[in-house]
Design a protein around this motif. Structure first.
Motif, PDB file in Angstrom:
ATOM      1  N   ARG A  81      -4.424   1.448  -7.637  1.00  0.00           N
ATOM      2  CA  ARG A  81      -4.408   0.785  -6.331  1.00  0.00           C
ATOM      3  C   ARG A  81      -3.923  -0.640  -6.562  1.00  0.00           C
ATOM      4  O   ARG A  81      -4.397  -1.329  -7.466  1.00  0.00           O
ATOM      5  CB  ARG A  81      -5.795   0.799  -5.699  1.00  0.00           C
TER       6      ARG A  81
ATOM      7  N   ASN B 174       0.431  -5.994  -0.376  1.00  0.00           N
ATOM      8  CA  ASN B 174       0.816  -5.131   0.736  1.00  0.00           C
ATOM      9  C   ASN B 174       2.129  -4.444   0.361  1.00  0.00           C
ATOM     10  O   ASN B 174       2.712  -4.708  -0.693  1.00  0.00           O
ATOM     11  CB  ASN B 174       0.912  -5.917   2.061  1.00  0.00           C
TER      12      ASN B 174
ATOM     13  N   THR C 100       3.984  13.100   7.083  1.00  0.00           N
ATOM     14  CA  THR C 100       2.913  12.176   7.454  1.00  0.00           C
ATOM     15  C   THR C 100       3.442  10.752   7.602  1.00  0.00           C
ATOM     16  O   THR C 100       4.625  10.499   7.449  1.00  0.00           O
ATOM     17  CB  THR C 100       1.810  12.191   6.388  1.00  0.00           C
TER      18      THR C 100
ATOM     19  N   GLU D 281       2.299   3.947   0.295  1.00  0.00           N
ATOM     20  CA  GLU D 281       1.307   3.302   1.147  1.00  0.00           C
ATOM     21  C   GLU D 281       0.614   4.400   1.948  1.00  0.00           C
ATOM     22  O   GLU D 281       1.251   5.122   2.717  1.00  0.00           O
ATOM     23  CB  GLU D 281       1.976   2.319   2.102  1.00  0.00           C
ATOM     24  N   ALA D 282      -0.675   4.529   1.726  1.00  0.00           N
ATOM     25  CA  ALA D 282      -1.465   5.548   2.424  1.00  0.00           C
ATOM     26  C   ALA D 282      -1.754   5.107   3.857  1.00  0.00           C
ATOM     27  O   ALA D 282      -1.511   3.953   4.215  1.00  0.00           O
ATOM     28  CB  ALA D 282      -2.759   5.802   1.661  1.00  0.00           C
ATOM     29  N   GLY D 283      -2.282   6.013   4.658  1.00  0.00           N
ATOM     30  CA  GLY D 283      -2.583   5.720   6.060  1.00  0.00           C
ATOM     31  C   GLY D 283      -3.490   4.524   6.241  1.00  0.00           C
ATOM     32  O   GLY D 283      -3.439   3.838   7.255  1.00  0.00           O
ATOM     33  N   SER D 284      -4.334   4.243   5.254  1.00  0.00           N
ATOM     34  CA  SER D 284      -5.238   3.093   5.353  1.00  0.00           C
ATOM     35  C   SER D 284      -4.539   1.787   4.967  1.00  0.00           C
ATOM     36  O   SER D 284      -5.177   0.758   4.846  1.00  0.00           O
ATOM     37  CB  SER D 284      -6.441   3.312   4.438  1.00  0.00           C
ATOM     38  N   ARG D 285      -3.235   1.863   4.764  1.00  0.00           N
ATOM     39  CA  ARG D 285      -2.394   0.720   4.378  1.00  0.00           C
ATOM     40  C   ARG D 285      -2.679   0.248   2.958  1.00  0.00           C
ATOM     41  O   ARG D 285      -2.297  -0.843   2.574  1.00  0.00           O
ATOM     42  CB  ARG D 285      -2.498  -0.415   5.396  1.00  0.00           C
ATOM     43  N   GLU D 286      -3.351   1.073   2.165  1.00  0.00           N
ATOM     44  CA  GLU D 286      -3.525   0.778   0.750  1.00  0.00           C
ATOM     45  C   GLU D 286      -2.242   1.148   0.033  1.00  0.00           C
ATOM     46  O   GLU D 286      -1.653   2.189   0.309  1.00  0.00           O
ATOM     47  CB  GLU D 286      -4.648   1.623   0.137  1.00  0.00           C
TER      48      GLU D 286
ATOM     49  N   ARG E 123      -0.492   2.224  -3.409  1.00  0.00           N
ATOM     50  CA  ARG E 123      -0.876   2.864  -4.664  1.00  0.00           C
ATOM     51  C   ARG E 123       0.349   3.237  -5.471  1.00  0.00           C
ATOM     52  O   ARG E 123       1.453   3.327  -4.947  1.00  0.00           O
ATOM     53  CB  ARG E 123      -1.702   4.119  -4.397  1.00  0.00           C
TER      54      ARG E 123
END
Length: 109
Positions: A36, A40, A66, A88-93, A95
């Motif tokens: 992680r 941004n 997605t 970038e995952a849906g939670s805006r993390e 990785r």
């Protein structure tokens, strides 16, 4: 200090690498070959363009159904890592998943 916090601090040290793949300051290992990032999406993409210039490390956008944004960075020279997926995952993390290098065949006897 609690063990998980201590481990996170050690893994976030400057110059941290996963399978020889550079990770920015603040990266934390979350699973085997998965990290992680604290940046941004825009900052991470810019950082990796500086670390792995697109002319030497080809990249392409990974498409999915997605809302995940993802880029594959290839390592044509091979070695410890064949490539890495920055996403970038849906939670805006943001990785990174580092893809293992190909094992070299054992020399013939």
């Amino acid at each position: 200090m609690k063990a998980p916090l201590m481990l996170a601090l050690l893994l976030a040290a400057p110059g941290f690498k996963g399978k020889g793949f550079s990770l920015p300051d603040g990266a934390v290992k979350i699973d085997d070959d998965r990290y992680r990032l604290s940046q941004n999406w825009e900052e991470a993409v810019k950082w990796y363009k500086g670390q792995y210039p697109p002319a030497k490390f080809p990249r392409h956008t990974l498409h999915s159904q997605t809302t995940v944004r993802a880029i594959h960075i290839a390592n044509p020279a091979g070695g410890e890592w064949d490539g890495a997926n920055l996403y970038e995952a849906g939670s805006r993390e943001v990785r990174v998943y580092v893809l293992n290098g190909k094992e070299k065949p054992e020399p013939a006897k």
